[in-house]
Design a protein around this motif. Structure first.
Motif, short mmCIF file in Angstrom:
data_model
loop_
_atom_site.label_atom_id
_atom_site.label_comp_id
_atom_site.label_asym_id
_atom_site.label_seq_id
_atom_site.Cartn_x
_atom_site.Cartn_y
_atom_site.Cartn_z
N THR A 134 -9.09 -11.12 0.04
CA THR A 134 -8.21 -10.68 1.14
C THR A 134 -7.23 -9.64 0.58
O THR A 134 -7.02 -8.58 1.18
N ASP A 135 -6.67 -9.93 -0.60
CA ASP A 135 -5.74 -8.98 -1.22
C ASP A 135 -6.45 -7.66 -1.52
O ASP A 135 -5.89 -6.58 -1.31
N PHE A 171 -6.84 -5.61 1.68
CA PHE A 171 -5.64 -4.91 2.15
C PHE A 171 -5.18 -3.82 1.18
O PHE A 171 -4.55 -2.85 1.59
N GLU A 172 -5.55 -3.96 -0.08
CA GLU A 172 -5.25 -2.90 -1.03
C GLU A 172 -6.11 -1.66 -0.70
O GLU A 172 -5.61 -0.53 -0.70
N CYS A 227 -7.22 -0.99 2.25
CA CYS A 227 -6.66 -0.47 3.51
C CYS A 227 -5.42 0.38 3.23
O CYS A 227 -5.23 1.44 3.83
N ARG A 228 -4.60 -0.11 2.30
CA ARG A 228 -3.38 0.65 1.97
C ARG A 228 -3.75 2.04 1.45
O ARG A 228 -3.19 3.05 1.88
N ARG A 261 -1.85 -2.09 8.78
CA ARG A 261 -2.09 -3.53 8.85
C ARG A 261 -1.87 -4.00 10.28
O ARG A 261 -0.83 -3.68 10.89
N VAL A 284 -2.35 -10.97 11.35
CA VAL A 284 -3.55 -11.19 10.54
C VAL A 284 -3.67 -12.70 10.37
O VAL A 284 -2.75 -13.35 9.86
#
Ligand code: AMP
Ligand code: ZN
Length: 478
Positions: free
Chosen positions: A102-103, A106-107, A109-110, A116, A120
């Motif tokens: 998950t981390d 999102f990394e 995505c960043r 975001r 979520v």
């Protein structure tokens, strides 16, 4: 805005249920592995839609689930649980795997400027909601118990196949080849809402339920998480095209059976990113990640730009040649922005006249490639620099290609390059040596840290069989 709706198979005006407000649901990642760049194409295009709706003045509320339980290796309820498979592969617990990937998601995505979502929600946080909806479906006669599992009864619906014109008789179980028939199902298309018995009974995560210790099916999570946060009427549901069947078809079946009225008005499906050898797939294990692209010298913005160059309803072929073209085009675009001087006043009337082309492109079923053309046109229009720059920055609120930031970096590099060269080269080489040492000592975290630190300063490391070289932003290979 005109948007193609997979439900009606037409491009039609997008009209939310409540004027000015949009409820938007996105199928999130199954967090058993890194996202591949195909998955990320879908999230980039959904992000552009999200941002454009906000740009157009809508008050958007967007929800995304995280699939951390229940997604089996076949979308049609058979095979091993993907999360459990990931945990076995890495000798970790399912929750460790979920947290880690998950981390990572999102990394990615960043790095890609993917906003975001407002909410979520991991599936494992909503077990009570699933149980409540499944109980109601049983009460209403839309579900039945067989062989320890709870199934949705698709024969109770007037129309089950909303996204496909398949004749029921033509369908193998769950349409996928090689799927074993589940003898408990009354109808071929029925699907599991809750498992207590599966061939893979060693599921790590299980919860008490009125039907025994078990775990939810994959489809129920999206219906429940969407209804939990966005209510009974959903404006927009997004996902990759592979999710249309059976996943979204099953979501509609169970949500509408539960609610007793139509649920979601518009379905937005992003077509696939393929390689020359076919579809990219996480489960096959042969996939490209954003980190791999970075290690080969591609800025994440180049990948975002590459995706925006084509329409979301066309499949897109990935190749390094295509990426090189996108990289060169992105660099030229940034150079054009960097050449502008913010002098003079913004000509408001000219700004609005020019902006109409961008809005028209985006209003036409999110035509991002035409929107890029509108950007090029704005940069070469007979306007003063201040107006051109204002237009580029305005469009970039939606395109999110970091144009202003990249242009600033390019200008800095150009002015600082000659003096700093020698000292910089010495420093980079020292860092490359330290990274090689860390790798030899199997300290990969440190090696990655060094690579990321250099990347943040515009130095991209390139590992080759002969050793590590590097590329400086705006310059060739060293
Ligand atoms: P998953 O993590 O497998 O649940 O998939 C996450 C999202 O990526 C879903 O919306 C999928 O439909 C989408 N997806 C899967 N494969 C591709 C692909 N090759 N190209 C574009 N999107 C994809
Ligand atoms: Zn979903």
């Amino acid at each position: 805005m005109q948007l193609y709706n997979s439900l009606t198979r037409t491009k039609e005006p997008f009209v939310p249920h409540e004027p000015g407000r949009v409820s938007m649901y996105t199928c999130g990642p199954t967090v058993y592995h890194y996202a591949h760049i195909g998955n990320l194409r879908t999230y980039i295009m959904e992000d552009v839609l999200d941002r454009y709706l906000r740009y157009a003045g809508y008050d958007v509320r967007r929800v995304m689930n995280i699939t951390d339980v229940g997604h089996l290796t076949s979308d049609a309820d058979s095979g091993e649980d993907k999360m459990l498979k990931g945990a076995r592969r890495e000798h970790k617990t399912v929750m460790e795997i979920a947290r880690f990937y998950t981390d990572c998601f999102f990394e990615d995505c960043r790095k890609l400027n993917i906003r975001r979502p407002d909410v979520v929600e991991p599936a494992t946080a909503c077990i009570g909601d699933f149980i409540r909806v499944i109980s109601a479906l049983l009460e209403k006669g839309y579900a039945y118990k067989a062989g320890g599992n709870i199934y949705f009864d698709t024969s109770r619906l007037k129309q089950y196949y909303v996204f496909h014109n398949f004749e029921e008789e033509d369908l193998a179980v769950g349409v996928r080849e090689g799927v074993e028939e589940d003898g408990n199902k009354r109808n071929k298309a029925d699907f599991v809402l809750w498992f207590t018995k599966s061939k893979f009974a060693d599921q790590e995560l299980k919860w008490e339920s009125p039907w025994g210790l078990g775990y939810p099916g994959w489809h129920i999570e999206c219906s429940c998480i969407s209804m939990k946060h966005l209510g009974e009427y959903l404006d927009l549901h997004c996902g990759g095209i592979d999710n249309a069947f059976p996943h979204h078809t099953n979501e509609i079946a169970q949500s509408e059976a539960y609610l007793g009225h139509p649920w979601c008005r518009c379905w937005f499906h992003v077509h696939h990113l393929n390689t020359a050898s076919g579809k990219m797939s996480k489960s096959k294990g042969e996939f490209l990640t954003l980190s791999l692209l970075e290690s080969r010298g591609y800025d994440p913005m180049v990948y975002r730009f590459f995706c925006l160059q084509s329409h979301y309803r066309r499949s897109l072929v990935f190749s390094y040649e295509n990426m090189d073209n996108a990289k060169a085009a992105y660099r030229r675009l940034v150079a054009r922005v960097a050449a502008l001087r913010p002098e003079g006043e913004v000509d408001r009337a000219a700004f609005e006249a020019q902006r109409a082309a961008f809005v028209q492109a985006m209003d036409n079923d999110l035509n991002t490639s035409l929107a890029l053309t509108a950007l090029y046109d704005a940069l070469k229009a007979p306007l003063n620099d201040a107006t051109r720059l204002a237009l580029a920055e305005d469009y970039d609120r939606v395109l999110c290609l970091n144009l202003a930031e990249a242009a600033r970096r390019l200008r800095e590099e150009e002015s600082a390059a000659p003096a700093a060269d020698a000292a910089l080269v010495r420093e980079i080489e020292a860092q490359i040596a330290a990274r090689a040492e860390a790798k030899r000592a199997k300290n990969y975290a440190e090696a990655d840290r060094i690579r990321a630190e250099l990347a943040a300063r515009g130095v991209t490391l390139i590992d080759t069989r002969e050793g590590t070289t590097y590329r400086l932003e705006g310059q060739g290979k060293a």
